[in-house]
Design an enzyme around this catalytic site. Structure first.
Site, PDB file in Angstrom:
ATOM      1  N   LYS A 159      -1.550 -10.599   2.648  1.00 54.40           N
ATOM      2  CA  LYS A 159      -2.487 -11.609   3.149  1.00 54.40           C
ATOM      3  C   LYS A 159      -3.281 -12.231   2.003  1.00 54.40           C
ATOM      4  O   LYS A 159      -3.440 -13.454   1.916  1.00 54.40           O
ATOM      5  CB  LYS A 159      -3.433 -10.956   4.155  1.00 54.40           C
ATOM      6  N   LYS A 200       6.729   2.362   6.262  1.00 54.69           N
ATOM      7  CA  LYS A 200       7.730   1.496   5.633  1.00 54.69           C
ATOM      8  C   LYS A 200       8.339   0.531   6.646  1.00 54.69           C
ATOM      9  O   LYS A 200       8.544  -0.653   6.370  1.00 54.69           O
ATOM     10  CB  LYS A 200       8.838   2.350   4.990  1.00 54.69           C
TER      11      LYS A 200
END
Length: 236
Positions: free
Chosen positions: A114, A153
């Site tokens: 982000k 993951k």
């Protein structure tokens, strides 16, 4: 023209150090962030930040420090990880340990991507603008003893896939990098730092988004193991 900036979050003596050295050789300014940066790792960087990514809020302050000292990073590598083993039973891991692993392996990785995008918006058109997550085989193959690591993951693989599709037109690149053996199996503890560095640098210098699920083999580069993964047993 100022030098491009590489930021590696989770910079240990293996992959992190090798990536730092590789990019520095090609003119990058290097920022490394780690919980306990070693002296050797610190010598490979222009900026070293001591931080712990079990707290996702540390990501924002890390980017602010890098931007203030070196500039906006055009290549961001998330290499931090946390793992608590669950031998024989996926629920043998405590909720607290699962929370920690998910924070490091997914939430902080999400926060990093982000922040990377926020910076990419201000970089010149010809900048690399690449985010790379150091993954492994657990997003496509399950392992009981690594339940919490695999959950993180897998979550980040989903985020990376969505980001690669969303920002394709802007030229922002996103990769889930997974080193494999030549037959498509996991490298387990035989992770090769220099092989990661070479592959990551090639991903960064390619102007176009490649396959987001970037499975690769040392000295070969990207190899498509989709067929191998589909035929693999559920538990390995």
């Amino acid at each position: 023209m100022s030098s491009p900036v590489l930021l590696v979050l989770g910079a240990g003596p293996g992959v992190g150090l090798a990536v730092a050295r590789k990019f520095a050789q090609h003119g990058y300014k290097v920022a490394l962030a780690a919980r306990n940066p070693s002296e050797e790792t610190s010598k490979a960087a222009d900026l070293v930040i001591k931080t712990d990514f079990s707290d996702p809020s540390a990501v924002v302050s890390t980017f602010e420090k890098v931007k203030g000292v070196l500039g906006i990073p055009s290549v961001v590598v998330y290499n931090a990880y946390s793992s608590h083993r669950s031998e024989g039973d996926p629920f043998s891991v405590s909720v607290a340990d699962f929370h920690t692993d998910l924070a490091v392996n997914a939430t902080s990785a999400f926060a990093t991507a982000k922040e990377a995008v926020k910076g990419f918006e201000y970089l010149p058109k010809d900048s690399s603008k690449t985010f790379i997550f150091t993954g492994n085989i657990l997003n496509v193959r399950q392992r009981v003893s690594l339940t919490s690591l695999g959950a993180g993951k897998s979550a980040t693989a989903h985020v990376v896939a969505n980001a690669a599709a969303t920002y394709l037109d802007k030229g922002f690149k996103f990769y889930y990098a997974d080193e494999r053996t030549p037959d498509g199996g996991p490298v387990n503890n035989d992770v090769d730092g220099p092989a990661h560095a070479e592959f990551f640098y090639n991903l960064a210098r390619d102007p176009k988004q490649g396959t987001w699920l970037a499975t690769f083999v040392k000295d070969k580069g990207y190899v498509d193991f989709t067929a191998v993964d589909r035929s693999a047993p559920i538990f390995v």
